[in-house]
Scaffold this motif. Structure first.
Motif, PDB file in Angstrom:
ATOM      1  N   VAL A   9       0.882  -1.394  -0.081  1.00 10.90           N
ATOM      2  CA  VAL A   9       0.141   0.195   0.127  1.00 10.90           C
ATOM      3  C   VAL A   9       0.611   1.447   0.131  1.00 10.90           C
ATOM      4  O   VAL A   9       2.468   1.125   0.062  1.00 10.90           O
ATOM      5  N   ARG A  10       0.353   2.439  -0.384  1.00 12.48           N
ATOM      6  CA  ARG A  10       1.105   3.785  -0.304  1.00 12.48           C
ATOM      7  C   ARG A  10       0.179   4.501   1.138  1.00 12.48           C
ATOM      8  O   ARG A  10      -1.033   5.358   0.349  1.00 12.48           O
ATOM      9  N   VAL A  11       0.322   5.036   1.511  1.00 11.50           N
ATOM     10  CA  VAL A  11      -0.694   5.492   2.910  1.00 11.50           C
ATOM     11  C   VAL A  11      -0.842   6.763   2.705  1.00 11.50           C
ATOM     12  O   VAL A  11      -1.014   7.869   3.415  1.00 11.50           O
ATOM     13  N   ARG A  12       0.570   7.587   1.503  1.00 13.36           N
ATOM     14  CA  ARG A  12       0.175   9.330   1.490  1.00 13.36           C
ATOM     15  C   ARG A  12      -1.023   9.011   0.739  1.00 13.36           C
ATOM     16  O   ARG A  12      -1.763  10.203   0.687  1.00 13.36           O
ATOM     17  N   ASP A  13      -2.290   8.021   0.234  1.00 17.73           N
ATOM     18  CA  ASP A  13      -2.940   8.190  -0.303  1.00 17.73           C
ATOM     19  C   ASP A  13      -4.435   8.333   0.583  1.00 17.73           C
ATOM     20  O   ASP A  13      -5.696   8.755   0.299  1.00 17.73           O
ATOM     21  N   ALA A  14      -3.965   8.300   1.449  1.00 13.59           N
ATOM     22  CA  ALA A  14      -4.996   8.358   2.437  1.00 13.59           C
ATOM     23  C   ALA A  14      -4.956   9.322   3.322  1.00 13.59           C
ATOM     24  O   ALA A  14      -4.966  10.396   4.995  1.00 13.59           O
TER      25      ALA A  14
END
Length: 313
Positions: free
Chosen positions: A291-296
């Motif tokens: 996952v890419r946490v900066r998408d949140a």
């Protein structure tokens, strides 16, 4: 509409807010959802997966719109494909827990955990702490036998049914009062271990006023906890005793005094730490995908939180 806020004792801020009435002044239709009352579903084997109950209920009918947890659940949510948004993050809680062994244990360093039974509240910050510690020692999740100890962790540790324990206060108080323990590794220096809050993207986008009210209420309630730690501790003790569980007021007061309160915007350091945890969880087979946490991150949510942070006098 009624705004549903999920709470449980492990997120101290939301648990106290549930009992103060502060949020109801701005959101009279708030509905409090006790996470302990919701179906928990089948718990995955801690050797091969992470529980997704927190994030699943965020998207379920009869669940909640906003939740506060420890470090790991938002990563789990992203791994499950949920569109979550960070609401805010606390300061570091490095004094809240650590990995311990009994004083007479032959385990002297993290590398000695190979093949040993290690108790964790699987899916919580404790999973991340153990994984960071193992990685630092050149071990993987597969090198230990993780035990999802839950509420029985202290008893399992005292009885010798687990070799090491990722413990936290006030449970550690109970153990330290009965036996001598040795710290295998401290949380400080390994990771920041904050509390955090998150929501669904659709809820954030369509309920900005409600979200702003929740953040402001949490800030006010957290200030109250800081000024009244013993009164706040009473909420936790009363809840435990109502469920037939022994709880110590002094231990809870000490725990609350040693924790940071107040909500801050998510920043690059926090996101880097979340990303490192997410990468390790995926690499060790605990997430179904990377996952890419900066998408949140929603920038305007960060602006809302920044606007409620008290300026030092």
């Amino acid at each position: 509409m009624s705004v549903r806020v999920g709470y449980f004792p492990h997120n101290n801020s939301l648990f106290v807010l549930r009992h103060t009435g502060i949020l109801e002044r701005e959101l009279p239709d708030v509905t409090w959802v006790d996470l302990r009352s919701l179906p928990q579903g089948e718990q995955p084997d801690p050797r091969s997966g992470l529980p997704t109950v927190h994030s699943d209920q965020l998207f379920a009918d009869g669940g909640y719109d906003v939740i506060g947890t420890g470090f790991t659940p938002p990563i789990t949510a992203l791994g499950a494909g949920h569109d979550v948004v960070y609401l805010g993050v606390s300061g570091p809680r490095v004094e809240n827990g650590r990995i311990v062994v009994r004083a007479d244990s032959p385990i002297k360093e993290v590398a000695d955990l190979r093949g040993k039974r290690v108790g964790v509240a699987h899916g919580s910050w404790q999973t991340t702490l153990l994984l960071f510690a193992l990685d630092q020692a050149g071990l993987t999740w597969a090198d230990v036998e993780p035990v999802n100890a839950g509420a029985n962790a202290a008893r399992l540790f005292l009885d010798g049914d687990i070799d090491a324990w990722t413990g936290s206060y006030p449970d550690l108080d109970q153990v330290e009062a009965r036996t001598e323990v040795r710290t295998l590794i401290h949380t400080e220096g390994l990771f920041s271990h904050p509390s955090l809050w998150f929501t669904r993207r659709d809820f954030a986008e369509h309920n900005r006023e409600a979200l702003t009210a929740i953040v402001a209420a949490l800030q006010e309630s957290d200030r109250w906890i800081t000024e009244n730690p013993r009164a706040a501790a009473r909420f936790f003790v009363d809840d435990a005793e109502a469920r037939g569980v022994a709880a110590d007021l002094d231990a809870w007061e000490r725990a609350l005094r040693n924790r940071p309160f107040g909500i801050n915007p998510v920043d690059a350091a926090f996101l880097d730490e979340q990303q490192r945890a997410a990468d390790l969880l995926a690499a060790n087979g605990l997430l179904p995908r990377r996952v890419r946490v900066r998408d949140a991150v929603l920038p305007w949510v960060n602006d809302v939180v920044a606007g409620t942070v008290a300026t030092p006098a």
